[in-house]
Design a protein around this motif. Sequence first.
Motif, short mmCIF file in Angstrom:
data_model
loop_
_atom_site.label_atom_id
_atom_site.label_comp_id
_atom_site.label_asym_id
_atom_site.label_seq_id
_atom_site.Cartn_x
_atom_site.Cartn_y
_atom_site.Cartn_z
N ILE A 5 19.64 -10.59 -21.72
CA ILE A 5 18.53 -9.89 -21.07
C ILE A 5 17.22 -10.45 -21.60
CG2 ILE A 5 17.37 -7.66 -20.85
CD1 ILE A 5 20.18 -6.40 -20.86
N GLU A 32 13.97 -9.56 -20.17
CA GLU A 32 13.05 -8.45 -20.24
C GLU A 32 13.42 -7.39 -19.22
OE1 GLU A 32 9.48 -10.78 -19.58
OE2 GLU A 32 9.24 -9.89 -17.59
N VAL A 33 13.03 -6.16 -19.53
CA VAL A 33 13.21 -5.03 -18.63
C VAL A 33 11.82 -4.52 -18.25
CG1 VAL A 33 14.19 -2.73 -18.33
CG2 VAL A 33 15.36 -4.39 -19.81
N HIS A 38 19.35 -0.24 -21.06
CA HIS A 38 18.53 0.88 -20.61
C HIS A 38 18.72 2.10 -21.51
CE1 HIS A 38 17.89 -1.65 -17.12
NE2 HIS A 38 17.04 -0.78 -16.65
N CYS A 78 9.78 -1.22 -22.16
CA CYS A 78 9.59 -2.11 -21.00
C CYS A 78 8.34 -2.96 -21.15
CB CYS A 78 9.50 -1.29 -19.72
SG CYS A 78 11.02 -0.49 -19.21
N THR A 88 13.78 0.11 -12.35
CA THR A 88 13.49 -1.00 -13.25
C THR A 88 13.85 -2.32 -12.60
OG1 THR A 88 15.67 -0.95 -14.32
CG2 THR A 88 13.91 0.42 -15.28
N LEU A 133 23.48 -4.39 -18.97
CA LEU A 133 22.32 -3.76 -18.34
C LEU A 133 22.27 -2.26 -18.64
CD1 LEU A 133 22.47 -5.65 -14.93
CD2 LEU A 133 20.57 -5.77 -16.55
N SER A 174 17.68 -11.53 -11.43
CA SER A 174 17.02 -10.25 -11.69
C SER A 174 17.81 -9.16 -11.00
CB SER A 174 15.57 -10.26 -11.19
OG SER A 174 15.53 -10.38 -9.77
N THR A 209 15.04 -5.93 -14.09
CA THR A 209 15.50 -6.59 -15.31
C THR A 209 15.79 -8.06 -15.03
OG1 THR A 209 16.51 -4.52 -16.05
CG2 THR A 209 17.17 -6.53 -17.19
N SER A 217 10.89 -4.45 -27.08
CA SER A 217 12.13 -4.54 -26.33
C SER A 217 13.13 -5.47 -27.01
CB SER A 217 11.84 -5.01 -24.90
OG SER A 217 13.03 -5.20 -24.18
#
Length: 438
Positions: A286, A288-289, A263, A114, A273, A259, A210, A275, A120
């Motif tokens: 994606i 960023e997480v 994870h 993360c 989280t 998603l 998000s 995302t 990531s």
Amino acid sequence: MTRNAPGALLVIGSGLKLYREYIVRAFADRVHAAGLRLVLINNLRPTWQHDYFDDITVVNVFDHQLLAETARQLAGRYTVNGLVCWDEPLVMPAAELAAEFGVPGLSIPGVHGCRDKHSSRSRLTEAGLPQPGFELVPDLDHARVAAARIGYPVVVKPRALGASMGVSLAADERELEFAYRVAHEASLIGDEPYRGGAIIEGFADGPEISVDAAVHKGEYLPMFLARKSTGMPPFFEETGHVVDSADPLLADEALMGALATAHQVLGIEDGITHTEVRLTARGPVIIEVNGRLGGDLIPFLGQVATGVEPGSVLFDVATGLRPDLTQTRAGVAGIRFGYPDHDCVVRSVTVPEQSAGLVLASRMVEPGTTLRLPPGGYIARHSFVVCAGPDPRTCARRLDAAAALVELDADPVDPPPASTPLTMPAGLLDVDDLDGQR
């Protein structure tokens, strides 16, 4: 830990009253109903926090060694039943402490996935998830080579900052030089291991969303999906968000599958989280997480729109329970942030007390605050309005109307000279009362 020590939930950083009190309120109710103490380690002298926490220790939480020593001292006085953190700069030491105390947490691999955007991106790419080309570069010469390989336009960003600070778009080599300098200099205010250099990555074109979700023993459980608005190109300042309880993307199998896979790949075990995703022509990408709840009051919008209480969900995941995310209401809620047109020193900010669908309105700075727009500063917000409605179109009209009622009186100032060291954004009050807050 002493024998018969009282049980407690340990919180690392309370966050600011405007952005986090509604979470703390519900979280504290669950903690106390379970017969536990609520214990806080905080960087700032407490004010409003006294209403919720049973024990507060003030230390420099950004000194991670001091933070760990303080947490261990508290673990000697209490039986730590869970540990939570929703403050971006502190999620890594919080996850490390959770692992040390043997309570649910993101996991060490999960928090590194993360917090470290390069790690990531690397792990998601290796897993076969759609990702832009990317490279972590130590200097401008390497940035030029990376951008030429990836292909313009490129996004240039610090390795480990939040709120889009230092992130900008470069359409060609001339713009790349400016974007690299902005990202590199912004990175110098972040965690020491991630200072310097920048990440160069291909631009994933498409609307940005998000998703805030709970993760229970590795199971991904989406809570709220927000549609994001940005402005001030080539930067990506977040100017607003809208959450719709009936958003069709919540049933999009490709998005939800991506998603959940992300994870799993990052090794996130327990927590909440946030995302960020771009909806591109080739599918969801994606970006960023983040190992925390969303900022910008997004969880509050989710609570207003769906009835799901994020503070209660936090208690569940922190104590190893699978949260109940059943929606108890249906609707739409949005937030709009007020920005100045230019760098300025604020004289006063007035927000509306009444407007159609208005849920909350507040100024975000005190008189005398200097607001600086990118690249001299970020999150230069003087106010926000939150409105609700039965559908996205109505909510948007109400946000427009409420935002038009905000009044800013300010004196313009010149931008700072180039290469002026970046400071953390001004404002974001952490006080007991705000004139104009509803």
